[in-house]
Motif scaffolding. Sequence first.
Motif, PDB file in Angstrom:
ATOM      1  N   VAL A  17      20.568 102.817  -7.481  1.00  0.00           N
ATOM      2  CA  VAL A  17      20.627 104.147  -8.062  1.00  0.00           C
ATOM      3  C   VAL A  17      19.320 104.388  -8.821  1.00  0.00           C
ATOM      4  CG1 VAL A  17      21.810 105.645  -9.725  1.00  0.00           C
ATOM      5  CG2 VAL A  17      23.142 104.091  -8.284  1.00  0.00           C
ATOM      6  N   ALA A  37      25.321 106.792 -14.351  1.00  0.00           N
ATOM      7  CA  ALA A  37      24.588 106.208 -13.223  1.00  0.00           C
ATOM      8  C   ALA A  37      24.826 104.706 -13.148  1.00  0.00           C
ATOM      9  CB  ALA A  37      23.098 106.517 -13.345  1.00  0.00           C
ATOM     10  N   GLN A  38      24.950 104.056 -14.284  1.00  0.00           N
ATOM     11  CA  GLN A  38      25.210 102.617 -14.299  1.00  0.00           C
ATOM     12  C   GLN A  38      26.591 102.303 -13.720  1.00  0.00           C
ATOM     13  OE1 GLN A  38      22.840 100.154 -15.256  1.00  0.00           O
ATOM     14  NE2 GLN A  38      24.324  98.959 -14.084  1.00  0.00           N
ATOM     15  N   LEU A  46      19.516 102.733 -16.759  1.00  0.00           N
ATOM     16  CA  LEU A  46      20.267 103.872 -16.229  1.00  0.00           C
ATOM     17  C   LEU A  46      21.184 104.441 -17.308  1.00  0.00           C
ATOM     18  CD1 LEU A  46      21.337 102.424 -12.754  1.00  0.00           C
ATOM     19  CD2 LEU A  46      19.579 104.168 -13.174  1.00  0.00           C
ATOM     20  N   SER A  47      21.486 105.727 -17.201  1.00  0.00           N
ATOM     21  CA  SER A  47      22.487 106.338 -18.080  1.00  0.00           C
ATOM     22  C   SER A  47      23.843 105.701 -17.779  1.00  0.00           C
ATOM     23  CB  SER A  47      22.551 107.843 -17.827  1.00  0.00           C
ATOM     24  OG  SER A  47      23.048 108.084 -16.521  1.00  0.00           O
ATOM     25  N   THR A  77      25.004 111.343 -12.004  1.00  0.00           N
ATOM     26  CA  THR A  77      24.493 112.388 -12.893  1.00  0.00           C
ATOM     27  C   THR A  77      23.770 113.423 -12.031  1.00  0.00           C
ATOM     28  OG1 THR A  77      22.270 111.522 -13.297  1.00  0.00           O
ATOM     29  CG2 THR A  77      24.051 110.626 -14.682  1.00  0.00           C
ATOM     30  N   GLY A 133      26.972 115.649 -10.007  1.00  0.00           N
ATOM     31  CA  GLY A 133      26.640 114.233 -10.034  1.00  0.00           C
ATOM     32  C   GLY A 133      27.736 113.353  -9.470  1.00  0.00           C
ATOM     33  N   ASN A 177      20.827 114.123 -11.871  1.00  0.00           N
ATOM     34  CA  ASN A 177      19.478 113.724 -11.471  1.00  0.00           C
ATOM     35  C   ASN A 177      19.430 112.278 -10.972  1.00  0.00           C
ATOM     36  OD1 ASN A 177      19.838 112.733 -14.111  1.00  0.00           O
ATOM     37  ND2 ASN A 177      17.643 112.637 -14.439  1.00  0.00           N
ATOM     38  N   ALA A 178      20.578 111.730 -10.597  1.00  0.00           N
ATOM     39  CA  ALA A 178      20.645 110.362 -10.079  1.00  0.00           C
ATOM     40  C   ALA A 178      21.082 110.383  -8.616  1.00  0.00           C
ATOM     41  CB  ALA A 178      21.621 109.519 -10.893  1.00  0.00           C
ATOM     42  N   GLU A 185      17.291 107.366 -11.252  1.00  0.00           N
ATOM     43  CA  GLU A 185      17.371 108.623 -11.988  1.00  0.00           C
ATOM     44  C   GLU A 185      15.985 109.237 -11.981  1.00  0.00           C
ATOM     45  OE1 GLU A 185      20.773 108.829 -15.152  1.00  0.00           O
ATOM     46  OE2 GLU A 185      19.634 106.982 -15.492  1.00  0.00           O
ATOM     47  N   SER A 243      15.889 117.647 -11.112  1.00  0.00           N
ATOM     48  CA  SER A 243      17.319 117.791 -10.846  1.00  0.00           C
ATOM     49  C   SER A 243      17.622 117.499  -9.378  1.00  0.00           C
ATOM     50  CB  SER A 243      17.771 119.209 -11.175  1.00  0.00           C
ATOM     51  OG  SER A 243      19.101 119.430 -10.732  1.00  0.00           O
ATOM     52  N   THR A 244      18.773 116.877  -9.156  1.00  0.00           N
ATOM     53  CA  THR A 244      19.277 116.668  -7.799  1.00  0.00           C
ATOM     54  C   THR A 244      20.671 117.280  -7.668  1.00  0.00           C
ATOM     55  OG1 THR A 244      20.142 114.474  -8.395  1.00  0.00           O
ATOM     56  CG2 THR A 244      17.917 114.560  -7.479  1.00  0.00           C
TER      57      THR A 244
END
Length: 161
Positions: free
Chosen positions: A25, A9-10, A5-6, A135, A105, A137-138, A27, A31-32
């Motif tokens: 989580v 996100a982590q 994870l980025s 993020t 995010g 996208n997470a 990713e 896009s979200t």
Amino acid sequence: MSAPLSASAQKVQDALAAAGHDCRVVELAASTRTSAEAAAAVGTTVAQIAKSLIFRAMPSDKPVLVIASGVNRVDEAKLAALLGERISRPDAEFVRNRTGFAIGGVPPFGHPTRLRTVIDRDLLALGELWAAGGTPNAVFRLTAAQLVALTGGEVADIAKR
């Protein structure tokens, strides 16, 4: 094995683990950032997206986190009455400084300090929810009961009708 994870996100994944929740989580390539994008990416309804919105209470200058159903607009007059303060929409810098995350995010918890949190009561009628994971996208899946427990949020009627 999935990719790591980025960092943002982590942080959310670590906060989930620290709270004793087994939510994961993920990713995504898509896009979200918006409720519609998130719903399409995970294959759910827009209503099941628990969108995190930051407002600025005035004059206290405190951030207020509102978690609303993706189909609802927040009734800012109802929110201000609940808070007992005027509210405004903050800029991106305020959001990042107060939450540790960028707009698009912001997760429902895992911020540097606990935020006053208001949860749209309409979310409680839904079984499965998806929330931002740090993020644009997470995301992660959870229930309304888990959302309330993780955030310590106050459930209220804040949707514009």
